[in-house]
Scaffold this active site. Structure first.
Site, PDB file in Angstrom:
ATOM      1  CB  CYS A  28      -0.917  -0.041   1.220  1.00 48.14           C
ATOM      2  SG  CYS A  28      -1.768   1.494   1.590  1.00 48.14           S
ATOM      3  CB  CYS A  31       0.254   1.770   4.081  1.00 48.54           C
ATOM      4  SG  CYS A  31      -1.453   1.216   3.935  1.00 48.54           S
TER       5      CYS A  31
END
Length: 104
Positions: A28, A31
């Site tokens: 991600c 993230c």
């Protein structure tokens, strides 16, 4: 920030201190952008809250439990219950404001 599994997460929620959990995945992009922001803020809140990370790919049961559909998903827990959360990347100032408003 320490990366924990579901068992450690459940144990941590039994404690008295608020828990800030970053639900993330290694693939991600947002993230990865949020991680250093949370790392920095966690140092400022040492002793006031526990900051941890949970990899949703390794702990899918937690994603199901909390209905996590998008990441990064940052949730604050008190007394074992989720009290607030946000989804997606936020700047350091936005994240600090969220933590301050939620933890105090």
């Amino acid at each position: 920030m320490k990366q924990i599994d579901m068992q450690e997460f459940d144990e941590l929620l039994k404690g008295d201190m608020p828990v800030v959990c970053d639900f993330f995945a290694t693939w991600c992009g947002p993230c990865k952008m949020l991680a250093p922001v949370l790392e920095k803020i966690s140092a400022e809140y040492e002793g006031k809250a526990e900051f941890v990370k949970v990899d949703i790919d390794k702990n899918p049961e937690l994603s199901i439990r909390y209905g996590i559909m998008s990441i990064p998903y940052v949730a604050v827990f008190r007394g074992g219950e989720m009290v607030d959360n946000f989804v997606g990347f936020m700047t350091e100032n936005e994240t600090k404001e969220f933590i301050e408003n939620t933890i105090g």
